[in-house]
Design a protein around this motif. Structure first.
Motif, short mmCIF file in Angstrom:
data_model
loop_
_atom_site.label_atom_id
_atom_site.label_comp_id
_atom_site.label_asym_id
_atom_site.label_seq_id
_atom_site.Cartn_x
_atom_site.Cartn_y
_atom_site.Cartn_z
N GLU A 165 0.96 -1.13 0.08
CA GLU A 165 0.12 -0.18 -0.25
C GLU A 165 1.03 1.24 -0.53
O GLU A 165 0.14 2.39 -0.18
CB GLU A 165 -0.62 0.14 0.73
N ASN A 166 2.27 1.48 -0.45
CA ASN A 166 3.19 2.41 -0.27
C ASN A 166 2.90 3.06 0.76
O ASN A 166 2.75 3.98 1.14
CB ASN A 166 2.51 3.13 -1.65
N LEU A 167 2.72 2.73 2.17
CA LEU A 167 2.96 2.93 4.08
C LEU A 167 4.01 3.55 4.26
O LEU A 167 4.36 2.17 3.87
CB LEU A 167 1.80 2.83 4.37
N THR A 168 4.35 4.37 4.44
CA THR A 168 5.78 4.22 5.49
C THR A 168 5.47 4.34 6.82
O THR A 168 4.42 4.39 7.23
CB THR A 168 6.65 5.48 5.18
N PHE A 169 6.69 4.37 7.33
CA PHE A 169 6.14 4.14 9.14
C PHE A 169 7.68 4.01 9.72
O PHE A 169 8.68 3.71 10.07
CB PHE A 169 5.60 2.48 9.39
N GLU A 170 7.14 4.85 11.25
CA GLU A 170 7.94 3.87 12.13
C GLU A 170 7.76 2.69 12.93
O GLU A 170 6.75 2.81 12.93
CB GLU A 170 7.69 5.67 13.70
N THR A 171 8.90 2.07 13.00
CA THR A 171 9.64 1.00 13.64
C THR A 171 8.91 0.52 14.72
O THR A 171 7.77 -0.41 14.65
CB THR A 171 11.22 0.68 13.78
N THR A 172 8.81 1.09 15.66
CA THR A 172 7.64 1.43 16.99
C THR A 172 6.69 1.09 16.51
O THR A 172 5.85 0.07 17.21
CB THR A 172 8.20 2.39 17.64
N SER A 187 -6.60 1.89 8.97
CA SER A 187 -6.77 3.95 9.39
C SER A 187 -5.87 4.19 9.39
O SER A 187 -6.16 5.19 10.04
CB SER A 187 -7.54 3.09 10.99
N VAL A 188 -4.80 4.15 8.75
CA VAL A 188 -3.35 4.74 8.94
C VAL A 188 -3.75 6.12 7.80
O VAL A 188 -5.02 6.41 7.39
CB VAL A 188 -2.78 4.19 7.97
N PRO A 189 -3.23 7.39 8.53
CA PRO A 189 -3.87 8.81 8.39
C PRO A 189 -3.68 8.96 6.59
O PRO A 189 -2.89 8.01 6.22
CB PRO A 189 -2.57 10.09 8.73
N MET A 190 -4.50 9.97 6.03
CA MET A 190 -4.43 10.21 5.45
C MET A 190 -2.74 9.91 4.34
O MET A 190 -2.73 10.79 3.01
CB MET A 190 -5.07 11.48 4.45
N ILE A 210 -0.43 6.22 16.11
CA ILE A 210 -0.79 5.29 16.38
C ILE A 210 -1.20 5.31 18.63
O ILE A 210 -2.31 4.63 19.13
CB ILE A 210 -0.02 4.18 16.52
N ILE A 211 -0.85 6.16 19.18
CA ILE A 211 -0.89 6.12 20.73
C ILE A 211 -2.53 7.39 20.11
O ILE A 211 -3.34 7.01 21.30
CB ILE A 211 0.19 7.86 21.37
N GLU A 212 -3.20 8.48 19.49
CA GLU A 212 -4.06 8.40 19.43
C GLU A 212 -5.73 8.25 19.10
O GLU A 212 -5.91 7.24 20.10
CB GLU A 212 -4.30 9.73 18.22
N ARG A 213 -5.15 6.84 17.85
CA ARG A 213 -5.89 6.23 16.92
C ARG A 213 -6.40 4.70 18.05
O ARG A 213 -7.44 4.09 18.58
CB ARG A 213 -5.68 5.71 16.10
#
Length: 327
Positions: A157-164, A186-189, A198-201
Motif C-alpha cells: 500500500e506504499n505506507l511509510t512507518f516508524e518501526t516502534t 486507518s492510517v492517516p491520509m 498509533i497513540i491517538e487512534r
C-alpha cells in the motif's frame, strides 16, 4: 482436486473467510485450470472477489436463523454456476446451524459435480457434518508473522512507518490478521504510520500514569504515588495490570541478569528506551537505599502488584494497599 467439502477451523480473524475466497478462485481461475495459484484478475476470479452470486455464495450462519441458512444453502446447491467450473457455497460460523445442519448432510455427502461446499467455524459444529469434511486448521499468527504481514501490507500500500509504531500495532492485533489489516486501513491520509498516530487512534496515551507512579515510588514519595493513581482515569483492575506489567517489562528488559524483551502490553513499545532504562535504574537505586537485594526487591514489588488484583477492587482499597506497601 476439490473432491470433498472443506471445513476451516480456527479463532476469529485468522483468515478463514479469505481462505474460502482463495479456494473459490483456485477452483474457477481461467488462467489456472489445474487448480493452481489463481491469477486474481480473470473474469471468474473477479466474480469471486466482487461477490458474484452466480459463482460464489457466502452466508454468515450467525446472522440468520439456522433454518433460513439451511434453506438458502440447499437453494444455492440446485443451480449451476453462471460462469466458471464450480459454484462455491461458503457457510461461515457453521456452528450456528446447530441441528439444522442435519438437513445438509445428504447434499454435502453427495454434492452435484459443480458444487463445492466450504464451511468455517470458530466453535465445534455438528459432528456428522464435520465428519463429511476435510478439516483445515487455522491459528493466531506469531509475533514475528504479524510483523512480517504488517511489513508486506505497508509495502503493498506504499505506507511509510516508524518501526516502534508498526511493532505496537502488530502487538495490539493479538495474532489476528484481520485486526492488523483493519488497523492499517486507518492510517492517516498522508500514508505515514507514526507513534503519535498509533497513540491517538489506539488509545495508548495512558502510559504516562504508570510511569508517574513508578517515578514517585522510586523517590519514596507516597503523596505523589497517590496522585499518580488518582489522576489516572481507568478501572482499578486496568491500573493494577498496567503497573505490574510495566514493572516486569522494566525488570526483564533492563535490570535482570539475563535481559528478555518481554513486551507485556503494546503501549510499552512506544515508551522511549531512555525512559524505561531510567525507571529500571531508579527502582534499583531505591532497593539499594532500602538496603535490599535488587533481585528480591523486584520480586517483592511484582508480587505486591500481582496480589493487588485480588485485594483492590475499588479506588479506596487500591490506595490503602499502596499505603501498606510504601515503596
Amino acid at each position: 482436486g476439490l473432491d470433498s467439502p472443506i471445513l476451516l477451523i480456527g479463532p476469529p480473524g485468522v483468515g478463514k473467510t479469505t481462505a474460502a475466497r482463495i479456494i473459490a478462485m483456485c477452483a474457477n481461475c481461467e488462467a489456472s485450470p489445474e487448480l493452481g495459484t489463481p491469477c486474481g484478475t480473470c473474469a471468474t476470479c473477479h466474480a469471486v472477489l466482487t461477490g458474484d452470486v452466480g459463482v460464489y455464495n457466502e452466508i454468515d450462519a450467525t446472522k440468520f436463523s439456522a433454518a433460513t441458512v439451511a434453506d438458502q444453502v440447499l437453494a444455492w446447491a440446485k443451480d449451476r454456476p453462471w460462469e466458471g467450473r464450480y459454484r462455491i457455497i461458503f457457510v461461515d460460523e457453521a456452528y450456528a446451524l446447530a441441528d439444522a445442519a442435519k438437513r445438509l448432510l445428504k447434499k454435502v455427502e453427495e454434492p452435484p459435480e459443480y458444487i463445492i461446499f466450504v464451511f468455517a467455524s470458530s466453535d465445534p459444529i455438528l459432528p456428522a457434518l464435520a465428519d463429511r469434511c476435510v478439516p483445515i486448521s487455522f491459528d493466531h499468527l506469531s509475533g514475528a508473522e504479524m510483523l512480517d504481514l504488517a511489513h508486506d501490507v505497508c509495502r503493498a500500500e506504499n505506507l511509510t512507518f516508524e518501526t516502534t509504531a508498526l511493532e505496537a500495532l502488530a502487538d495490539l492485533s493479538q495474532g489476528s490478521a484481520r485486526a492488523l489489516v483493519t488497523w492499517l486501513g486507518s492510517v492517516p491520509m498522508d500514508g505515514h504510520l507514526s507513534e503519535k498516530s498509533i497513540i491517538e487512534r489506539c488509545g495508548l496515551n495512558w502510559t504516562s500514569h504508570p510511569i508517574a507512579y513508578l517515578l514517585a515510588a522510586a523517590r519514596g514519595d507516597l503523596p505523589a504515588q497517590y496522585g499518580a493513581i488518582e489522576e489516572w482515569s481507568d478501572t482499578p483492575d486496568n491500573k493494577i495490570r498496567a503497573v505490574r506489567d510495566l514493572i516486569q517489562h522494566c525488570y526483564l528488559g533492563y535490570a535482570s541478569p539475563q535481559r528478555i524483551n518481554a513486551v507485556l502490553q503494546p503501549a510499552f513499545r512506544l515508551i522511549p528506551e531512555a525512559h524505561k532504562q531510567n525507571l529500571a535504574i531508579l527502582l534499583g537505586d531505591r532497593a539499594s537505599a532500602l538496603g535490599l537485594n535488587a533481585g528480591a526487591y523486584w520480586s517483592e514489588v511484582t508480587s505486591f502488584w500481582t496480589n493487588a488484583a485480588a485485594i483492590a477492587n475499588d479506588e479506596g482499597s487500591l490506595a490503602s494497599h499502596i499505603t501498606r506497601f510504601h515503596l
